[in-house]
Motif scaffolding. Structure first.
Motif, PDB file in Angstrom:
ATOM      1  N   VAL A  59     -60.636 -32.590   8.173  1.00 39.01           N
ATOM      2  CA  VAL A  59     -59.184 -32.744   8.287  1.00 39.01           C
ATOM      3  C   VAL A  59     -58.718 -33.918   7.439  1.00 39.01           C
ATOM      4  O   VAL A  59     -57.687 -33.828   6.753  1.00 39.01           O
ATOM      5  N   SER A  60     -59.463 -35.006   7.444  1.00 35.70           N
ATOM      6  CA  SER A  60     -59.099 -36.163   6.610  1.00 35.70           C
ATOM      7  C   SER A  60     -59.143 -35.796   5.137  1.00 35.70           C
ATOM      8  O   SER A  60     -58.250 -36.168   4.365  1.00 35.70           O
ATOM      9  N   SER A  61     -60.165 -35.054   4.749  1.00 37.23           N
ATOM     10  CA  SER A  61     -60.277 -34.611   3.361  1.00 37.23           C
ATOM     11  C   SER A  61     -59.119 -33.677   2.993  1.00 37.23           C
ATOM     12  O   SER A  61     -58.542 -33.788   1.910  1.00 37.23           O
ATOM     13  N   ALA A  62     -58.775 -32.773   3.896  1.00 32.95           N
ATOM     14  CA  ALA A  62     -57.666 -31.855   3.643  1.00 32.95           C
ATOM     15  C   ALA A  62     -56.349 -32.617   3.520  1.00 32.95           C
ATOM     16  O   ALA A  62     -55.522 -32.312   2.656  1.00 32.95           O
ATOM     17  N   LEU A  63     -56.153 -33.626   4.355  1.00 33.11           N
ATOM     18  CA  LEU A  63     -54.936 -34.435   4.280  1.00 33.11           C
ATOM     19  C   LEU A  63     -54.848 -35.156   2.939  1.00 33.11           C
ATOM     20  O   LEU A  63     -53.781 -35.189   2.309  1.00 33.11           O
ATOM     21  N   THR A  64     -55.968 -35.709   2.481  1.00 36.71           N
ATOM     22  CA  THR A  64     -55.995 -36.378   1.187  1.00 36.71           C
ATOM     23  C   THR A  64     -55.644 -35.394   0.071  1.00 36.71           C
ATOM     24  O   THR A  64     -54.846 -35.708  -0.820  1.00 36.71           O
ATOM     25  N   ASN A  65     -56.215 -34.188   0.140  1.00 41.25           N
ATOM     26  CA  ASN A  65     -55.938 -33.181  -0.885  1.00 41.25           C
ATOM     27  C   ASN A  65     -54.482 -32.724  -0.846  1.00 41.25           C
ATOM     28  O   ASN A  65     -53.859 -32.515  -1.897  1.00 41.25           O
ATOM     29  N   VAL A  66     -53.912 -32.570   0.353  1.00 40.28           N
ATOM     30  CA  VAL A  66     -52.513 -32.161   0.469  1.00 40.28           C
ATOM     31  C   VAL A  66     -51.602 -33.253  -0.102  1.00 40.28           C
ATOM     32  O   VAL A  66     -50.643 -32.956  -0.817  1.00 40.28           O
ATOM     33  N   ASN A  67     -51.902 -34.504   0.203  1.00 36.60           N
ATOM     34  CA  ASN A  67     -51.095 -35.599  -0.348  1.00 36.60           C
ATOM     35  C   ASN A  67     -51.187 -35.644  -1.865  1.00 36.60           C
ATOM     36  O   ASN A  67     -50.172 -35.847  -2.556  1.00 36.60           O
ATOM     37  N   ALA A  68     -52.384 -35.446  -2.405  1.00 34.75           N
ATOM     38  CA  ALA A  68     -52.545 -35.431  -3.865  1.00 34.75           C
ATOM     39  C   ALA A  68     -51.784 -34.258  -4.473  1.00 34.75           C
ATOM     40  O   ALA A  68     -51.124 -34.410  -5.520  1.00 34.75           O
ATOM     41  N   GLY A  69     -51.845 -33.100  -3.828  1.00 37.93           N
ATOM     42  CA  GLY A  69     -51.103 -31.930  -4.317  1.00 37.93           C
ATOM     43  C   GLY A  69     -49.601 -32.151  -4.280  1.00 37.93           C
ATOM     44  O   GLY A  69     -48.879 -31.767  -5.210  1.00 37.93           O
ATOM     45  N   THR A  70     -49.124 -32.790  -3.210  1.00 38.62           N
ATOM     46  CA  THR A  70     -47.699 -33.092  -3.106  1.00 38.62           C
ATOM     47  C   THR A  70     -47.269 -34.031  -4.224  1.00 38.62           C
ATOM     48  O   THR A  70     -46.209 -33.831  -4.845  1.00 38.62           O
ATOM     49  N   ASN A  71     -48.085 -35.032  -4.499  1.00 35.96           N
ATOM     50  CA  ASN A  71     -47.757 -35.960  -5.591  1.00 35.96           C
ATOM     51  C   ASN A  71     -47.711 -35.240  -6.926  1.00 35.96           C
ATOM     52  O   ASN A  71     -46.816 -35.497  -7.748  1.00 35.96           O
ATOM     53  N   GLU A  72     -48.649 -34.353  -7.164  1.00 33.42           N
ATOM     54  CA  GLU A  72     -48.664 -33.601  -8.428  1.00 33.42           C
ATOM     55  C   GLU A  72     -47.440 -32.695  -8.539  1.00 33.42           C
ATOM     56  O   GLU A  72     -46.850 -32.568  -9.612  1.00 33.42           O
ATOM     57  N   LEU A  73     -47.055 -32.067  -7.423  1.00 33.30           N
ATOM     58  CA  LEU A  73     -45.861 -31.222  -7.452  1.00 33.30           C
ATOM     59  C   LEU A  73     -44.598 -32.041  -7.706  1.00 33.30           C
ATOM     60  O   LEU A  73     -43.687 -31.588  -8.412  1.00 33.30           O
ATOM     61  N   MET A  74     -44.543 -33.238  -7.149  1.00 29.66           N
ATOM     62  CA  MET A  74     -43.392 -34.103  -7.399  1.00 29.66           C
ATOM     63  C   MET A  74     -43.334 -34.524  -8.869  1.00 29.66           C
ATOM     64  O   MET A  74     -42.257 -34.560  -9.479  1.00 29.66           O
ATOM     65  N   LYS A  75     -44.505 -34.819  -9.453  1.00 28.98           N
ATOM     66  CA  LYS A  75     -44.547 -35.158 -10.883  1.00 28.98           C
ATOM     67  C   LYS A  75     -44.081 -33.974 -11.728  1.00 28.98           C
ATOM     68  O   LYS A  75     -43.331 -34.140 -12.698  1.00 28.98           O
ATOM     69  N   TYR A  76     -44.512 -32.764 -11.351  1.00 23.52           N
ATOM     70  CA  TYR A  76     -44.138 -31.564 -12.088  1.00 23.52           C
ATOM     71  C   TYR A  76     -42.637 -31.313 -11.974  1.00 23.52           C
ATOM     72  O   TYR A  76     -41.989 -30.942 -12.949  1.00 23.52           O
ATOM     73  N   LEU A  77     -42.089 -31.538 -10.774  1.00 16.22           N
ATOM     74  CA  LEU A  77     -40.646 -31.369 -10.586  1.00 16.22           C
ATOM     75  C   LEU A  77     -39.877 -32.353 -11.451  1.00 16.22           C
ATOM     76  O   LEU A  77     -38.874 -31.998 -12.084  1.00 16.22           O
ATOM     77  N   ALA A  78     -40.335 -33.595 -11.497  1.00 15.29           N
ATOM     78  CA  ALA A  78     -39.684 -34.595 -12.347  1.00 15.29           C
ATOM     79  C   ALA A  78     -39.789 -34.193 -13.813  1.00 15.29           C
ATOM     80  O   ALA A  78     -38.829 -34.338 -14.590  1.00 15.29           O
ATOM     81  N   SER A  79     -40.931 -33.667 -14.198  1.00 15.24           N
ATOM     82  CA  SER A  79     -41.131 -33.215 -15.575  1.00 15.24           C
ATOM     83  C   SER A  79     -40.193 -32.061 -15.906  1.00 15.24           C
ATOM     84  O   SER A  79     -39.603 -32.026 -16.985  1.00 15.24           O
ATOM     85  N   LEU A  80     -40.051 -31.124 -14.967  1.00 14.48           N
ATOM     86  CA  LEU A  80     -39.132 -30.002 -15.198  1.00 14.48           C
ATOM     87  C   LEU A  80     -37.694 -30.485 -15.322  1.00 14.48           C
ATOM     88  O   LEU A  80     -36.934 -29.991 -16.145  1.00 14.48           O
ATOM     89  N   SER A  81     -37.320 -31.440 -14.492  1.00 13.88           N
ATOM     90  CA  SER A  81     -35.956 -31.972 -14.553  1.00 13.88           C
ATOM     91  C   SER A  81     -35.698 -32.637 -15.898  1.00 13.88           C
ATOM     92  O   SER A  81     -34.634 -32.457 -16.492  1.00 13.88           O
ATOM     93  N   ASN A  82     -36.661 -33.403 -16.374  1.00 15.28           N
ATOM     94  CA  ASN A  82     -36.508 -34.049 -17.683  1.00 15.28           C
ATOM     95  C   ASN A  82     -36.496 -33.014 -18.796  1.00 15.28           C
ATOM     96  O   ASN A  82     -35.728 -33.128 -19.742  1.00 15.28           O
ATOM     97  N   ASN A  83     -37.339 -32.025 -18.730  1.00 16.50           N
ATOM     98  CA  ASN A  83     -37.405 -30.988 -19.759  1.00 16.50           C
ATOM     99  C   ASN A  83     -36.172 -30.103 -19.729  1.00 16.50           C
ATOM    100  O   ASN A  83     -35.767 -29.564 -20.757  1.00 16.50           O
ATOM    101  N   ARG A  84     -35.564 -29.930 -18.576  1.00 13.08           N
ATOM    102  CA  ARG A  84     -34.381 -29.084 -18.472  1.00 13.08           C
ATOM    103  C   ARG A  84     -33.252 -29.654 -19.322  1.00 13.08           C
ATOM    104  O   ARG A  84     -32.571 -28.916 -20.051  1.00 13.08           O
ATOM    105  N   GLY A  85     -33.084 -30.957 -19.258  1.00 16.66           N
ATOM    106  CA  GLY A  85     -32.048 -31.595 -20.091  1.00 16.66           C
ATOM    107  C   GLY A  85     -32.341 -31.416 -21.568  1.00 16.66           C
ATOM    108  O   GLY A  85     -31.439 -31.135 -22.376  1.00 16.66           O
ATOM    109  N   LEU A  86     -33.599 -31.543 -21.953  1.00  9.91           N
ATOM    110  CA  LEU A  86     -33.993 -31.367 -23.358  1.00  9.91           C
ATOM    111  C   LEU A  86     -33.762 -29.933 -23.801  1.00  9.91           C
ATOM    112  O   LEU A  86     -33.254 -29.693 -24.907  1.00  9.91           O
TER     113      LEU A  86
END
Length: 103
Positions: free
Chosen positions: A55-82
């Motif tokens: 469960v601890s390992s899964a929580l770590t992986n979920v948090n890492a996945g959430t961070n990556e998705l947030m980075k991707y969302l920020a990237s999409l927002s920046n690319n959308r303007g471009l």
């Protein structure tokens, strides 16, 4: 009379010894049950520790996945303007060449 008294004492002693053996057997069975119970508790403890680690390992992986998705969302927002800027420039060129070159 003496024989019957001795015979009854032996009979009482035999019953007493039988009861003592029965009690000893019951105590041994209870000891075996507690040993088995202890073994099962230790096995369950190992399983619970493993589950907790998973469960601890899964929580770590979920948090890492959430961070990556947030980075991707920020990237999409920046690319959308471009992308909008690129299409605006292309549209302006099309309008310019459409009105200037076609006439």
């Amino acid at each position: 009379m003496l024989r019957s008294l001795v015979g009854s004492e032996m009979c009482i002693r035999d019953r007493y010894q039988r009861r003592v053996r029965d009690i000893e057997s019951a105590v041994n069975e209870v000891g075996d049950i507690f040993r088995d119970f202890t073994t099962m508790v230790e096995e369950q403890n190992e399983g619970i520790i493993r589950i907790d680690q998973d469960v601890s390992s899964a929580l770590t992986n979920v948090n890492a996945g959430t961070n990556e998705l947030m980075k991707y969302l920020a990237s999409l927002s920046n690319n959308r303007g471009l992308i909008i800027k690129i299409f605006a420039v292309l549209f302006a060129f099309l309008l310019f060449f459409g009105f200037v070159v076609v006439r």
